[in-house]
Design an enzyme around this catalytic site. Structure first.
Site, PDB file in Angstrom:
ATOM      1  N   LYS A  78       6.550 -22.352   5.925  1.00 35.21           N
ATOM      2  CA  LYS A  78       5.748 -22.399   4.847  1.00 35.21           C
ATOM      3  C   LYS A  78       6.771 -22.445   3.377  1.00 35.21           C
ATOM      4  O   LYS A  78       7.816 -21.848   3.461  1.00 35.21           O
ATOM      5  CB  LYS A  78       4.776 -21.016   4.531  1.00 35.21           C
ATOM      6  CG  LYS A  78       3.939 -21.237   3.167  1.00 35.21           C
ATOM      7  CD  LYS A  78       2.734 -20.445   3.343  1.00 35.21           C
ATOM      8  CE  LYS A  78       3.151 -19.022   2.867  1.00 35.21           C
ATOM      9  NZ  LYS A  78       1.998 -18.151   2.988  1.00 35.21           N
TER      10      LYS A  78
ATOM     11  N   ARG B 193      -5.229 -15.757   5.452  1.00 30.78           N
ATOM     12  CA  ARG B 193      -4.468 -14.829   6.582  1.00 30.78           C
ATOM     13  C   ARG B 193      -4.008 -13.460   5.745  1.00 30.78           C
ATOM     14  O   ARG B 193      -3.857 -12.466   6.258  1.00 30.78           O
ATOM     15  CB  ARG B 193      -3.189 -15.550   6.945  1.00 30.78           C
ATOM     16  CG  ARG B 193      -2.175 -15.708   6.078  1.00 30.78           C
ATOM     17  CD  ARG B 193      -1.138 -15.002   5.315  1.00 30.78           C
ATOM     18  NE  ARG B 193       0.240 -15.150   5.149  1.00 30.78           N
ATOM     19  CZ  ARG B 193       0.772 -14.886   4.240  1.00 30.78           C
ATOM     20  NH1 ARG B 193       0.347 -14.074   3.415  1.00 30.78           N
ATOM     21  NH2 ARG B 193       2.180 -14.881   3.914  1.00 30.78           N
TER      22      ARG B 193
ATOM     23  N   ASP C  19      -9.793  -5.229 -13.392  1.00 31.23           N
ATOM     24  CA  ASP C  19      -8.744  -6.217 -13.743  1.00 31.23           C
ATOM     25  C   ASP C  19      -8.463  -5.963 -15.237  1.00 31.23           C
ATOM     26  O   ASP C  19      -9.150  -5.552 -16.085  1.00 31.23           O
ATOM     27  CB  ASP C  19      -9.432  -7.614 -13.560  1.00 31.23           C
ATOM     28  CG  ASP C  19      -8.288  -8.853 -13.624  1.00 31.23           C
ATOM     29  OD1 ASP C  19      -8.000  -9.156 -12.478  1.00 31.23           O
ATOM     30  OD2 ASP C  19      -7.669  -9.029 -14.554  1.00 31.23           O
TER      31      ASP C  19
ATOM     32  N   ARG D 125      -8.098  -8.283 -17.408  1.00 27.23           N
ATOM     33  CA  ARG D 125      -8.829  -9.385 -18.064  1.00 27.23           C
ATOM     34  C   ARG D 125     -10.199  -9.166 -17.514  1.00 27.23           C
ATOM     35  O   ARG D 125     -10.671  -9.543 -16.467  1.00 27.23           O
ATOM     36  CB  ARG D 125      -8.282 -10.762 -17.350  1.00 27.23           C
ATOM     37  CG  ARG D 125      -6.885 -11.124 -17.822  1.00 27.23           C
ATOM     38  CD  ARG D 125      -6.782 -12.235 -17.842  1.00 27.23           C
ATOM     39  NE  ARG D 125      -6.653 -12.650 -16.285  1.00 27.23           N
ATOM     40  CZ  ARG D 125      -7.500 -13.601 -15.738  1.00 27.23           C
ATOM     41  NH1 ARG D 125      -8.175 -14.509 -16.463  1.00 27.23           N
ATOM     42  NH2 ARG D 125      -7.981 -13.843 -14.298  1.00 27.23           N
TER      43      ARG D 125
ATOM     44  N   ALA E 158       2.573  -6.570  -4.494  1.00 28.62           N
ATOM     45  CA  ALA E 158       3.939  -6.379  -4.366  1.00 28.62           C
ATOM     46  C   ALA E 158       4.479  -7.244  -3.107  1.00 28.62           C
ATOM     47  O   ALA E 158       4.334  -6.796  -2.035  1.00 28.62           O
ATOM     48  CB  ALA E 158       4.558  -5.055  -4.315  1.00 28.62           C
ATOM     49  N   ASP E 159       5.017  -8.418  -3.412  1.00 27.39           N
ATOM     50  CA  ASP E 159       5.386  -9.370  -2.406  1.00 27.39           C
ATOM     51  C   ASP E 159       6.845  -9.913  -2.714  1.00 27.39           C
ATOM     52  O   ASP E 159       7.290 -11.097  -2.228  1.00 27.39           O
ATOM     53  CB  ASP E 159       4.532 -10.392  -2.099  1.00 27.39           C
ATOM     54  CG  ASP E 159       3.901 -11.431  -3.012  1.00 27.39           C
ATOM     55  OD1 ASP E 159       4.640 -10.783  -4.330  1.00 27.39           O
ATOM     56  OD2 ASP E 159       3.251 -12.178  -2.916  1.00 27.39           O
TER      57      ASP E 159
ATOM     58  N   LYS F 107       8.466  -5.870  -7.736  1.00 26.45           N
ATOM     59  CA  LYS F 107       7.153  -5.717  -7.922  1.00 26.45           C
ATOM     60  C   LYS F 107       6.512  -4.241  -7.434  1.00 26.45           C
ATOM     61  O   LYS F 107       6.998  -3.891  -6.192  1.00 26.45           O
ATOM     62  CB  LYS F 107       6.415  -7.013  -7.142  1.00 26.45           C
ATOM     63  CG  LYS F 107       6.469  -8.050  -7.857  1.00 26.45           C
ATOM     64  CD  LYS F 107       5.602  -9.453  -7.225  1.00 26.45           C
ATOM     65  CE  LYS F 107       4.278  -9.514  -7.727  1.00 26.45           C
ATOM     66  NZ  LYS F 107       3.965 -10.786  -6.781  1.00 26.45           N
TER      67      LYS F 107
ATOM     68  N   SER G  97       1.583  -4.593   2.506  1.00 27.75           N
ATOM     69  CA  SER G  97       1.498  -6.120   3.011  1.00 27.75           C
ATOM     70  C   SER G  97       2.618  -6.831   2.166  1.00 27.75           C
ATOM     71  O   SER G  97       2.605  -7.113   0.870  1.00 27.75           O
ATOM     72  CB  SER G  97       0.115  -6.440   2.748  1.00 27.75           C
ATOM     73  OG  SER G  97       0.138  -8.087   2.830  1.00 27.75           O
TER      74      SER G  97
HETATM   75  N1  LIG Z   1       1.366  -9.534   0.646  1.00 24.98           N
HETATM   76  C1  LIG Z   1       0.703 -10.944   0.782  1.00 24.98           C
HETATM   77  O1  LIG Z   1       0.735 -11.372   1.550  1.00 24.98           O
HETATM   78  C2  LIG Z   1       0.476 -11.566  -0.299  1.00 24.98           C
HETATM   79  C3  LIG Z   1      -0.066 -12.990  -0.251  1.00 24.98           C
HETATM   80  C4  LIG Z   1      -0.480 -13.643  -1.336  1.00 24.98           C
HETATM   81  C5  LIG Z   1      -0.623 -13.253  -2.673  1.00 24.98           C
HETATM   82  N2  LIG Z   1      -0.035 -11.735  -2.801  1.00 24.98           N
HETATM   83  C6  LIG Z   1       0.187 -11.249  -4.180  1.00 24.98           C
HETATM   84  O2  LIG Z   1      -1.100 -10.716  -4.658  1.00 24.98           O
HETATM   85  C7  LIG Z   1      -1.314 -10.835  -5.988  1.00 24.98           C
HETATM   86  C8  LIG Z   1      -2.574 -11.493  -6.403  1.00 24.98           C
HETATM   87  O3  LIG Z   1      -2.720 -12.747  -5.820  1.00 24.98           O
HETATM   88  P1  LIG Z   1      -3.582 -13.684  -6.391  1.00 24.98           P
HETATM   89  O4  LIG Z   1      -3.640 -14.988  -5.489  1.00 24.98           O
HETATM   90  O5  LIG Z   1      -5.045 -12.994  -6.245  1.00 24.98           O
HETATM   91  O6  LIG Z   1      -3.265 -13.852  -7.914  1.00 24.98           O
HETATM   92  P2  LIG Z   1      -4.165 -14.373  -9.062  1.00 24.98           P
HETATM   93  O7  LIG Z   1      -3.388 -14.706 -10.341  1.00 24.98           O
HETATM   94  O8  LIG Z   1      -5.286 -15.182  -8.623  1.00 24.98           O
HETATM   95  O9  LIG Z   1      -4.901 -13.038  -9.591  1.00 24.98           O
HETATM   96  C9  LIG Z   1      -4.312 -11.790  -9.936  1.00 24.98           C
HETATM   97  C10 LIG Z   1      -5.285 -10.937 -10.976  1.00 24.98           C
HETATM   98  O10 LIG Z   1      -4.563  -9.764 -11.099  1.00 24.98           O
HETATM   99  C11 LIG Z   1      -4.831  -9.527 -12.676  1.00 24.98           C
HETATM  100  N3  LIG Z   1      -3.726  -8.408 -12.972  1.00 24.98           N
HETATM  101  C12 LIG Z   1      -2.386  -8.795 -13.508  1.00 24.98           C
HETATM  102  N4  LIG Z   1      -1.809  -7.970 -13.720  1.00 24.98           N
HETATM  103  C13 LIG Z   1      -2.615  -6.799 -13.784  1.00 24.98           C
HETATM  104  C14 LIG Z   1      -2.453  -5.567 -14.039  1.00 24.98           C
HETATM  105  N5  LIG Z   1      -1.410  -4.945 -14.252  1.00 24.98           N
HETATM  106  N6  LIG Z   1      -3.416  -4.636 -14.039  1.00 24.98           N
HETATM  107  C15 LIG Z   1      -4.741  -5.105 -13.732  1.00 24.98           C
HETATM  108  N7  LIG Z   1      -4.719  -6.463 -13.223  1.00 24.98           N
HETATM  109  C16 LIG Z   1      -3.867  -7.364 -13.248  1.00 24.98           C
HETATM  110  C17 LIG Z   1      -4.850 -10.892 -13.181  1.00 24.98           C
HETATM  111  O11 LIG Z   1      -5.535 -10.876 -14.634  1.00 24.98           O
HETATM  112  C18 LIG Z   1      -5.377 -11.718 -12.374  1.00 24.98           C
HETATM  113  O12 LIG Z   1      -7.135 -11.578 -12.409  1.00 24.98           O
HETATM  114  C19 LIG Z   1       0.030 -11.619  -6.506  1.00 24.98           C
HETATM  115  O13 LIG Z   1       1.024 -10.603  -6.892  1.00 24.98           O
HETATM  116  C20 LIG Z   1       0.593 -12.388  -5.310  1.00 24.98           C
HETATM  117  O14 LIG Z   1       1.864 -12.660  -5.351  1.00 24.98           O
HETATM  118  C21 LIG Z   1       0.689 -11.147  -1.605  1.00 24.98           C
END
Ligand SMILES: NC(=O)c1ccc[n+]([C@@H]2O[C@H](COP(=O)([O-])OP(=O)(O)OC[C@H]3O[C@@H](n4cnc5c(N)ncnc54)[C@H](O)[C@@H]3O)[C@@H](O)[C@H]2O)c1
Length: 318
Positions: free
Chosen positions: A65, A108, A157, A159, A216-217, A221, A288
């Site tokens: 990926k 996933r 959130d 926001r 946190a990935d 983070k 995760s």
């Molecule tokens: N572990 C994994 O396998 C994996 C996989 C995909 C995504 N992620 C991580 O998960 C997170 C979310 O992904 P997503 O696709 O939903 O992103 P996204 O951008 O669609 O949503 C993130 C949300 O978090 C909110 N946010 C940001 N900082 C915040 C804070 N301090 N307090 C409260 N809300 C806050 C934002 O306003 C937003 O609505 C990212 O950090 C991404 O890198 C991890």
């Protein structure tokens, strides 16, 4: 032979949470048995975000990926995470398909958290807290609602409009907006933000809670108060990746948590090699980071279903 081309819409249409959860549980068993191969994510840092390369192989399937995280993309009307996946025949190396990996990642990740919650949360869990209301939050609600009888869901959130949009998308659930503290007081808490400082304080979390720490990935983070890690049984998807870029990475780098304090991997818990929750009063955390083998297994599912259904475009690359 030719290479299948599968768009985001195709992948979304071919996937469903139940099947993804089934193949991933088996993939974590392969991981615990040492039959899966993956190298930790390779990061390319850029001014406005980063790219990750994630190669892996499980018995009978292999691929890579290429995925980004660009948090300012929302202003441009683009997802913050987009990816493509190259799915290859492990016996010949032939590229069998090139497919969208945005949907792959969305499915996933949420399916993996639901597996972790099924093995680690209390079986009588009825309340869920979603910290962060982005794409993953929608998917986590879907994946958990399949497994638990959720009576109340709280969402926080930074926001408020994101929380409101999520709530309006799920009229079938008893779901309401709440503060971070109120949201953390749930049986199952999913943290789904890109935060680099704790969003959940240790004193907010009740005994018996299970947390899927997903946001946190990457290095730097973190979403949880490090004190929470020391109070909990911490299960990771992969030890090396978790220490480098998972929820525990900041605490490990500051000497507040050690690799030796990890309870085990999700695969080891599923396979019964390591214990998960041992009592109703335990706090459990699943760290995760997202494994390449989760993508490979999900891509195989997509490829097999696309081949069976037929009618998708392909090109002669080789
Ligand atoms: N572990 C994994 O396998 C994996 C996989 C995909 C995504 N992620 C991580 O998960 C997170 C979310 O992904 P997503 O696709 O939903 O992103 P996204 O951008 O669609 O949503 C993130 C949300 O978090 C909110 N946010 C940001 N900082 C915040 C804070 N301090 N307090 C409260 N809300 C806050 C934002 O306003 C937003 O609505 C990212 O950090 C991404 O890198 C991890």
């Amino acid at each position: 032979m030719s290479t299948l081309l599968l768009s985001r819409g195709d992948v979304a249409e071919l996937l469903n949470m139940e099947e993804v959860t089934g193949v991933l549980e088996q993939t974590f068993r392969e991981h615990a048995a040492g039959r899966a191969q993956m190298v930790p994510k390779v990061y390319v840092k850029l001014e406005k975000g980063d790219f990750r390369a994630m190669p892996g192989a499980i018995p009978g399937a292999a691929g890579v990926k290429w995925v980004n995280v660009h948090l300012e993309n929302r202003e441009l009307g683009l997802p913050s995470i987009m990816g493509i996946f190259i799915y290859s025949d492990p016996n010949t190396g032939y590229p069998l398909a090139i497919m969208d990996a945005t949907e792959l990642t969305a499915y996933r990740t949420a399916a993996t958290s639901a597996i972790a919650s099924r093995y680690l949360a209390r079986t009588d869990s009825r309340t869920m807290g979603l910290i962060g209301a982005g794409r993953q939050s929608y998917m986590h609600l879907e994946s958990h609602a399949r497994v638990f009888s959720l009576e109340e869901i709280k969402v926080y959130d930074m926001r408020p409009e994101a929380a409101v949009a999520l709530i309006s998308s799920f009229p079938r659930f008893n779901i309401k907006e709440a503060s971070a503290e109120e949201t953390a007081a749930s049986d199952i808490v999913c943290t789904l933000t890109p935060a680099t400082a704790p969003v959940v304080q240790a004193s907010w979390v009740r005994l018996g809670t299970h947390i899927d720490a997903v946001g946190a990935d990457a290095p730097g983070k973190q979403e949880l108060d490090p004190a929470l890690l020391r109070m909990a049984r911490v299960v990771v998807d992969d030890v090396t990746q978790a220490c480098h870029g998972g929820e525990i990475n900041v605490a490990v780098s500051r000497g507040l948590f050690t690799k030796e304090q990890i309870q085990g991997t999700l695969g080891e818990v599923i396979a019964g090699i390591k214990p998960g929750r041992e009592g109703d009063g335990d706090i459990t955390i699943f760290d995760s980071t997202g494994l390449s083998i989760e993508d490979v297994a999900t891509a195989r599912l997509v490829y097999e279903k696309a081949t069976e259904r037929g009618g998708y475009p392909s090109i002669d690359i080789v």
